[in-house]
Design an enzyme around this catalytic site. Structure first.
Site, mmCIF file in Angstrom:
data_model
loop_
_atom_site.group_PDB
_atom_site.id
_atom_site.type_symbol
_atom_site.label_atom_id
_atom_site.label_comp_id
_atom_site.label_asym_id
_atom_site.label_seq_id
_atom_site.Cartn_x
_atom_site.Cartn_y
_atom_site.Cartn_z
ATOM 1 N N GLY A 133 0.828 -1.214 0.000
ATOM 2 C CA GLY A 133 0.000 0.000 0.000
ATOM 3 C C GLY A 133 0.854 1.252 0.000
ATOM 4 O O GLY A 133 1.620 1.497 -0.930
ATOM 5 N N GLU A 189 -9.701 -7.338 -1.818
ATOM 6 C CA GLU A 189 -9.708 -7.453 -3.270
ATOM 7 C C GLU A 189 -11.143 -7.610 -3.769
ATOM 8 O O GLU A 189 -12.036 -7.989 -3.010
ATOM 9 C CB GLU A 189 -8.915 -8.698 -3.694
ATOM 10 C CG GLU A 189 -7.442 -8.619 -3.400
ATOM 11 C CD GLU A 189 -6.784 -7.428 -4.058
ATOM 12 O OE1 GLU A 189 -6.765 -7.344 -5.286
ATOM 13 O OE2 GLU A 189 -6.293 -6.561 -3.321
ATOM 14 N N LYS A 204 2.403 -10.482 -4.106
ATOM 15 C CA LYS A 204 3.325 -9.440 -3.615
ATOM 16 C C LYS A 204 4.710 -10.023 -3.324
ATOM 17 O O LYS A 204 5.728 -9.388 -3.608
ATOM 18 C CB LYS A 204 2.716 -8.779 -2.381
ATOM 19 C CG LYS A 204 1.464 -7.966 -2.740
ATOM 20 C CD LYS A 204 0.646 -7.605 -1.516
ATOM 21 C CE LYS A 204 -0.551 -6.739 -1.887
ATOM 22 N NZ LYS A 204 -1.506 -6.590 -0.783
ATOM 23 N N GLY A 301 -5.965 0.673 1.444
ATOM 24 C CA GLY A 301 -6.800 1.846 1.685
ATOM 25 C C GLY A 301 -6.585 2.903 0.621
ATOM 26 O O GLY A 301 -5.556 2.947 -0.049
HETATM 27 N N1 HSE Z 1 -6.423 -6.492 -0.749
HETATM 28 C C1 HSE Z 1 -5.157 -5.918 -0.478
HETATM 29 C C2 HSE Z 1 -4.911 -6.002 1.020
HETATM 30 C C3 HSE Z 1 -5.121 -4.484 -0.938
HETATM 31 O O1 HSE Z 1 -5.847 -6.270 1.769
HETATM 32 O O2 HSE Z 1 -3.787 -5.798 1.442
HETATM 33 C C4 HSE Z 1 -3.755 -3.894 -0.966
HETATM 34 O O3 HSE Z 1 -2.932 -4.539 -1.913
#
Ligand code: HSE
Length: 434
Positions: A133, A189, A204, A301
């Site tokens: 994020g 998501e 990730k 967020g």
């Molecule tokens: N769905 C992802 C999370 C959003 O909850 O981290 C950020 O990549």
């Protein structure tokens, strides 16, 4: 004043965040870059009208219009998923446009094509928002830690899973209710199974491993387990063992092979990662020259992720203005220096394990279970049996000393087949402090 024109495809949570950040930080960005960075066009399939403060920005439903618009310098792709995102990104690159994306699914699966096309065309691909994020983890790895061999990566990189586990731990809240809250807050998501089953975390980790080691990795190479099988009882028992359960992304660099795994992990309360709560993320790197580095912040967020997208846009704008496009290779290593590496098979790993099975409460059960463990050379550290009843099944919980994953796998298979075991065996790896 030089103007950089940005086209935004996808006006969802993160797209709105980018628009807000570029608006609220406009004067600061002028003072920091000497340029006007302007959101010049927005495409979204389902948005009919933009909020009042963005009404002067042209809106279309067709992302291709932006990709083909010669006026735009940078295309920001924030629609997520593989298609049509890949087609839009590849066409933007072919048109000589720089691209910024937060699309971890796309990069962890199709990154090789995208980065090869971008290198060939001499354009930049920014992807800071794809991991962590708002945390500037990609820039830290590519630039701040450039003079390091990365020895390990360990992180909490899914805000939704961490939010769910935290509220289950702190409030005993039920899984389904907490997931709904995470969706409302815009963390989850579009398909929340990606968060719960560890797939988003694997996307990730693949991106981090690729740029940390200079080794192309796709998420399909990462052994992935999610949090769906974790029950409140496991969270409570973890507490009794002095641990918290976290969904961890883990990679250790063994030179000719690298670990690549995502799974729920019992993290000792004394470990820094145990205290990462809610939608916060934390990524720990060990570098051979720097030692330990921990990056912490909001991993999901609207505005935090918008901040990371904006940082990529600014980076590219600065590179355009200074004629230094491509100064930092997209994957940190030069394209000709990327090297494939073997992934360590899970069966070869060693570590302590927690497992819970439901057994009939009758004489000899513990002897059977411990006999199987002994046969596989697995040493027991402690055993707990909860809730003695006259007749019926009770949870039997075992914590082992460090054991080989292949032995644990074989032993738990045998235990699961015992007549006195009445339900599935739940296994959670325990993080060994280094
Ligand atoms: N769905 C992802 C999370 C959003 O909850 O981290 C950020 O990549």
């Amino acid at each position: 004043m030089k103007e950089i024109k940005v086209g935004l495809i996808g006006f969802g949570t993160v797209g709105t965040g980018l628009a807000e950040v570029l608006l609220s930080q406009r004067e600061r960005l002028i003072r920091r870059t000497g340029m006007s960075i302007r959101l010049a066009a927005i495409a979204d399939r389902s948005v009919q009208t933009l909020p009042e403060r963005f009404r002067d920005i042209p809106l279309t439903t067709d992302g291709m219009e932006l990709v083909d618009n010669p006026e735009l310098d940078i295309i920001v792709e924030l629609i997520g998923g593989i298609e049509p995102a890949k087609t839009l990104v590849m066409r933007a690159i072919a048109a000589g446009k720089h691209v910024v994306t937060a699309n971890k699914a796309l990069l962890s699966q199709e990154g090789a094509d995208i980065f090869a096309a971008a290198a060939q065309k001499g354009v930049e691909v920014g992807f800071e928002a794809s991991v962590g994020g708002g945390i500037p983890v990609i820039k830290a790895l590519k630039e701040g830690l450039v003079a390091n061999k990365i020895l390990s990566i360990m992180g909490i990189v899914n805000g939704t899973a961490n939010y769910i586990l935290t509220r289950m731990t702190d409030e005993g809240a039920p899984f389904a209710e907490v997931l709904k809250d995470a969706q409302k807050l815009g963390f989850a998501e579009a398909d929340p199974t990606y968060d719960i089953e560890g797939i988003d975390t694997a996307h990730k980790l693949a991106i981090l491993m690729t740029i940390a080691y200079g080794t192309p990795i796709t998420h399909k190479q990462i052994a992935t387990e999610g949090i769906a099988q974790i029950e409140p009882m496991d969270i409570e028992l973890a507490r009794e063992f002095g641990c918290r359960i976290k969904l961890l992304a883990i990679s250790r660099n063994h030179g000719d092979h690298v670990e690549a795994r995502v799974h729920p992990t019992m993290v000792p309360q004394s470990h820094l990662l145990a205290s990462i709560s809610g939608a916060f993320n934390a990524i720990h790197f060990q570098g051979d020259t720097v030692g330990n580095v921990l990056l912490y912040g909001l991993g999901a967020g609207m505005v935090p992720t918008g901040s990371a997208v904006a940082a990529d846009v600014v980076d590219i704008a600065r590179n355009i203005a200074s004629g230094s496009v491509g100064r930092v290779p997209a994957l940190s290593y030069l394209p000709g220096h990327m090297q494939p590496r073997r992934i360590t098979p899970m069966d070869e790993l060693y570590g302590p394990y927690y497992f819970r099975c439901t057994v009939l409460d009758q004489p000899g059960v513990l002897a059977l279970v411990s006999g199987i463990l002994a046969k596989h050379e697995i040493s027991i550290e402690s055993v707990i049996q909860k809730g003695r009843k006259e007749i019926g099944a009770v949870p039997l919980v075992v914590v082992t000393h460090s054991a080989k994953e292949s032995a644990i796998h074989a032993a738990l298979g045998e235990i699961g087949r015992l007549d006195c075991v009445t339900g599935p065996v739940v296994k959670i790896r325990i993080l060994e402090e280094e």
